[in-house]
Write an enzyme that holds these catalytic residues in place. Structure first.
Site, PDB file in Angstrom:
ATOM      1  CG  HIS A  91       4.823  -2.581  10.598  1.00 39.87           C
ATOM      2  ND1 HIS A  91       6.154  -2.894  10.799  1.00 39.87           N
ATOM      3  CD2 HIS A  91       4.802  -1.606   9.656  1.00 39.87           C
ATOM      4  CE1 HIS A  91       6.895  -2.119  10.021  1.00 39.87           C
ATOM      5  NE2 HIS A  91       6.098  -1.339   9.322  1.00 39.87           N
ATOM      6  NE  ARG A 139       9.194   6.109   9.057  1.00 38.76           N
ATOM      7  CZ  ARG A 139       8.274   5.839   8.140  1.00 38.76           C
ATOM      8  NH1 ARG A 139       8.466   4.884   7.262  1.00 38.76           N
ATOM      9  NH2 ARG A 139       7.151   6.537   8.107  1.00 38.76           N
ATOM     10  CG  LEU A 184      11.656   2.801  -0.508  1.00 38.81           C
ATOM     11  CD1 LEU A 184      10.446   3.608  -0.930  1.00 38.81           C
ATOM     12  CD2 LEU A 184      12.754   2.886  -1.540  1.00 38.81           C
ATOM     13  CG  ASN A 219       8.351  -1.729   0.366  1.00 38.41           C
ATOM     14  OD1 ASN A 219       7.732  -1.727   1.423  1.00 38.41           O
ATOM     15  ND2 ASN A 219       8.982  -0.666  -0.096  1.00 38.41           N
ATOM     16  N   PRO A 225       0.797  -1.222   0.000  1.00 33.47           N
ATOM     17  CG  PRO A 225      -0.110  -1.069   2.144  1.00 33.47           C
ATOM     18  CD  PRO A 225       0.587  -2.016   1.214  1.00 33.47           C
ATOM     19  CG  ASN A 226      -0.303   4.310   1.238  1.00 28.20           C
ATOM     20  OD1 ASN A 226      -1.297   4.778   0.686  1.00 28.20           O
ATOM     21  ND2 ASN A 226      -0.343   3.811   2.453  1.00 28.20           N
TER      22      ASN A 226
END
Length: 147
Positions: A79, A106, A100, A73, A9-10
């Site tokens: 998660h 994070r 990436l 990816n 996604p995204n």
């Protein structure tokens, strides 16, 4: 040999989505880089991107009779998705997880990957080069497996 590069996604928004985190390289540019390296390494490279978990699971199922390895990816599904974890495991394909960004630098919820335990390795934090590093790693894994 054939390698599937599976994007979640995204990732279709790369180049414009949070460039401070993900950079300005588009997914189409990453695909072109991967195709060029794949040709150099002697591997066919296929790409699937979906924002839908079930479509990613379907792509993994289909990959088992077409591809020799998978680079994934999974984006945020990394998660949260037991379904992707189970699909990777069920296919029996060698898989490499990639990101990436460095997920450990994070938010804490990004520090846990549900899919890493069923992958042969994880590459992250190198921007678009993460894909090239993963392709080189997968080429080596496949070469060793065929001897």
């Amino acid at each position: 040999m054939s390698i599937l590069v599976l994007n979640g996604p995204n990732l279709n928004l790369l180049g414009t989505r949070e460039p401070g985190i993900y950079g300005s390289t588009t997914l189409a540019e990453i695909e072109a880089m991967c195709r060029a390296l794949g040709a150099e390494l002697g591997h066919d490279i296929a790409f699937v991107q979906s924002n839908h978990e079930g479509a990613l699971v379907d792509a993994l199922h289909a990959a088992r009779t077409v591809h020799d390895g998978v680079i994934i990816n999974a984006g945020a599904y990394t998660h949260t998705s037991v379904a992707l974890r189970d699909a990777i495991s069920a296919t029996g394909l060698k898989a490499i997880e990639l990101h990436l960004s460095n997920t450990h630098a994070r938010e804490s919820f990004r520090h846990v990957s549900l899919i890493a335990p069923v992958c042969v390795g994880v590459i992250q934090g190198f921007g678009p080069d993460s894909y090239l590093l993963a392709l080189r790693a997968m080429a080596g894994i496949l070469a060793r497996a065929s001897t």
